[in-house]
Design an enzyme around this catalytic site. Structure first.
Site, mmCIF file in Angstrom:
data_model
loop_
_atom_site.group_PDB
_atom_site.id
_atom_site.type_symbol
_atom_site.label_atom_id
_atom_site.label_comp_id
_atom_site.label_asym_id
_atom_site.label_seq_id
_atom_site.Cartn_x
_atom_site.Cartn_y
_atom_site.Cartn_z
ATOM 1 N N TYR A 191 4.704 -7.458 17.441
ATOM 2 C CA TYR A 191 4.981 -6.492 16.499
ATOM 3 C C TYR A 191 5.838 -5.368 16.608
ATOM 4 O O TYR A 191 6.786 -5.063 15.910
ATOM 5 C CB TYR A 191 3.552 -6.108 15.636
ATOM 6 C CG TYR A 191 3.683 -5.154 14.532
ATOM 7 C CD1 TYR A 191 4.684 -5.386 13.409
ATOM 8 C CD2 TYR A 191 3.134 -3.987 14.626
ATOM 9 C CE1 TYR A 191 4.620 -4.580 12.413
ATOM 10 C CE2 TYR A 191 3.383 -2.839 13.673
ATOM 11 C CZ TYR A 191 4.090 -3.398 12.352
ATOM 12 O OH TYR A 191 4.244 -2.440 11.498
ATOM 13 N N LYS A 206 9.513 -4.708 15.644
ATOM 14 C CA LYS A 206 10.152 -3.014 14.811
ATOM 15 C C LYS A 206 10.854 -2.192 15.810
ATOM 16 O O LYS A 206 11.732 -1.587 15.320
ATOM 17 C CB LYS A 206 8.654 -2.490 14.623
ATOM 18 C CG LYS A 206 8.032 -3.001 13.486
ATOM 19 C CD LYS A 206 8.911 -3.400 12.148
ATOM 20 C CE LYS A 206 8.998 -2.386 11.230
ATOM 21 N NZ LYS A 206 9.702 -2.891 10.069
ATOM 22 N N ASP A 212 9.423 -7.364 -3.748
ATOM 23 C CA ASP A 212 7.997 -7.746 -2.721
ATOM 24 C C ASP A 212 7.604 -9.363 -3.123
ATOM 25 O O ASP A 212 7.922 -9.742 -4.246
ATOM 26 C CB ASP A 212 7.312 -6.743 -3.386
ATOM 27 C CG ASP A 212 5.925 -6.576 -2.354
ATOM 28 O OD1 ASP A 212 5.423 -7.558 -2.030
ATOM 29 O OD2 ASP A 212 5.819 -5.568 -1.983
ATOM 30 N N THR A 254 9.810 -12.316 9.524
ATOM 31 C CA THR A 254 9.966 -11.403 8.344
ATOM 32 C C THR A 254 10.529 -10.113 8.931
ATOM 33 O O THR A 254 11.686 -9.427 8.251
ATOM 34 C CB THR A 254 8.493 -11.157 7.645
ATOM 35 O OG1 THR A 254 8.128 -12.167 7.162
ATOM 36 C CG2 THR A 254 8.969 -10.059 6.371
ATOM 37 N N ALA A 279 11.547 1.737 7.871
ATOM 38 C CA ALA A 279 10.160 2.022 7.956
ATOM 39 C C ALA A 279 9.761 1.420 9.326
ATOM 40 O O ALA A 279 9.922 0.330 9.524
ATOM 41 C CB ALA A 279 9.002 1.465 6.966
ATOM 42 N N PHE A 336 0.876 -1.312 0.048
ATOM 43 C CA PHE A 336 -0.002 0.013 0.030
ATOM 44 C C PHE A 336 0.767 1.215 0.142
ATOM 45 O O PHE A 336 0.787 2.010 -0.965
ATOM 46 C CB PHE A 336 -0.974 -0.024 1.186
ATOM 47 C CG PHE A 336 -1.364 1.292 1.875
ATOM 48 C CD1 PHE A 336 -2.056 2.277 0.967
ATOM 49 C CD2 PHE A 336 -1.165 1.403 3.061
ATOM 50 C CE1 PHE A 336 -2.344 3.246 1.527
ATOM 51 C CE2 PHE A 336 -1.688 2.928 3.718
ATOM 52 C CZ PHE A 336 -2.214 3.710 2.882
ATOM 53 N N ILE A 337 1.685 1.391 1.017
ATOM 54 C CA ILE A 337 2.329 2.748 0.979
ATOM 55 C C ILE A 337 3.566 2.498 -0.029
ATOM 56 O O ILE A 337 3.809 3.552 -0.680
ATOM 57 C CB ILE A 337 3.055 2.787 2.555
ATOM 58 C CG1 ILE A 337 2.126 3.179 3.721
ATOM 59 C CG2 ILE A 337 4.035 4.078 2.394
ATOM 60 C CD1 ILE A 337 2.393 3.008 5.080
ATOM 61 N N GLY A 375 1.164 -7.415 -0.395
ATOM 62 C CA GLY A 375 1.192 -6.581 -1.315
ATOM 63 C C GLY A 375 0.550 -7.160 -2.693
ATOM 64 O O GLY A 375 0.102 -8.493 -2.554
#
Ligand code: UDP
Length: 324
Positions: free
Chosen positions: A150, A154, A33, A97, A119, A13-14, A38
């Site tokens: 999550y 990150k 990707d 991931t 990100a 999306f982004i 996606g």
């Protein structure tokens, strides 16, 4: 800005919005990707652009990543397992991931000193509430609640990126996205705006979880991309983390009403207990509002698009999909 850029997660999306802007600016863009969240549809408008090099593969393929990173001047690392639903349903994939993937990306960048934009997410603040500034404490729930995995993956990515910067001099920039919304975002993994919009368009019940009093701040993807492009061009951004989001808040009940109103929908709005929505013991956060003074000070950036513009753009996207 450099001439060739690898965007991991570029079919997301982004990512797809960023890839379009970079191609418009005359850049050569590589995309890696695996299409896990996606879709090639997201890149439909640029698929035939000769400056786009599309690699359908996982960032966990280390040799492929090494080869691809060696061909570019810069990497924007967006590929990640995202979405509360995905994190709860596929915890092993999320953790692998997000942790191993970023380790590989950093290792490849380190080989050639390739600058990296990583990100990150507002989720790393955990249960922290309003006006979250970059140095705010992180308040996490127990490891029994999968949701927090999550945030921890990150945060580890951030630590690792900063370690490469501090120890090896790798130029890294960390951008923490707060609830980003716009055309092409899927509701499949739980994101609330596309979920409410598709429910409203179909005349199905709009499912507000919990009390509906919890608040979020939604940022239009066009504003988000302006921020990312600005950071990529700002030497003062290196080695730093930045919030990227909209300060305006709305309750989830308020959002449901606003979506229903703008669609002109007959849908009823229903309250769904968290346990029913996500399984037992789910923890939500009441608020998650960014303080954007830091990025504002560096770039003069601030979001321009209102919640109504966000909703209207998402409605237009899904209405066009339905009508082919
Ligand atoms: N939410 C909701 N109904 C839905 C999906 C989500 O009320 O169908 C709520 C969710 O519980 C949370 C907010 O909307 O309070 C934002 O959820 P999302 O998954 O979009 O992002 P989050 O900010 O939680 O990462």
């Amino acid at each position: 800005m450099p001439d060739s850029i690898l965007v991991t997660g570029g079919a997301g999306f982004i990512g797809s919005h960023l890839v379009e802007r970079l191609l418009e600016a005359g850049k050569t863009v590589f995309v890696v990707d695996d299409l896990s969240t996606g879709s090639l549809d997201n890149l439909a408008e640029v698929r035939d652009d000769p400056s786009l090099h599309l690699i359908i593969d996982s960032i966990l393929n280390h040799p492929m990543m090494k080869d691809t990173v060696s061909q570019v001047d810069r990497v924007v690392h967006l590929a990640a397992a995202v979405g509360v639903r995905k994190i709860i349903d596929h915890p092993v994939e999320t953790i692998t991931t997000n942790v191993r993937g970023t380790e590989i990306v950093l290792d490849c960048c380190d080989k050639h000193g390739t600058p990296l934009y990583l990100a990150s997410t507002s989720e790393i603040y955990g249960k922290g509430g309003d006006r979250l500034h970059e140095e705010h404490d992180r308040i996490m729930g127990s490891t029994a609640h999968r949701r927090w995995s999550y945030a921890c993956t990150k945060a580890l990515d951030e630590f690792l990126a900063l370690a490469y910067h501090q120890e090896r001099g790798l130029p890294v920039i960390l951008g923490r996205f707060f609830n980003t919304v716009g055309p092409r975002q899927s509701g499949e993994w739980g994101m609330v705006v596309p979920t409410f919009v598709t429910q409203a368009l179909a005349g199905d019940p709009i499912t507000v979880y919990g009390s509906g009093e919890q608040r979020r701040s939604f940022c239009h993807v066009d504003d988000t991309i302006r921020a990312v492009l600005g950071l990529l061009d700002a030497p003062g951004a290196v080695g730093q983390a930045f919030n990227i989001g909209n300060e305006r808040e709305i309750t989830m009940m308020g959002l449901a009403e606003r979506v229903k109103d703008r669609v002109g929908s007959v849908s009823e709005i229903v309250l769904v207990p968290y346990d029913e929505a996500y399984g037992e013991g789910f923890e939500d956060m009441e608020r998650r509002q960014p303080d954007i003074a830091k990025i504002g000070g560096l770039l003069g950036w601030e979001p321009e698009k209102s919640i109504d513009q966000i909703i209207d753009d998402v409605v237009a996207y899904y209405a066009a999909k339905v009508h082919g």
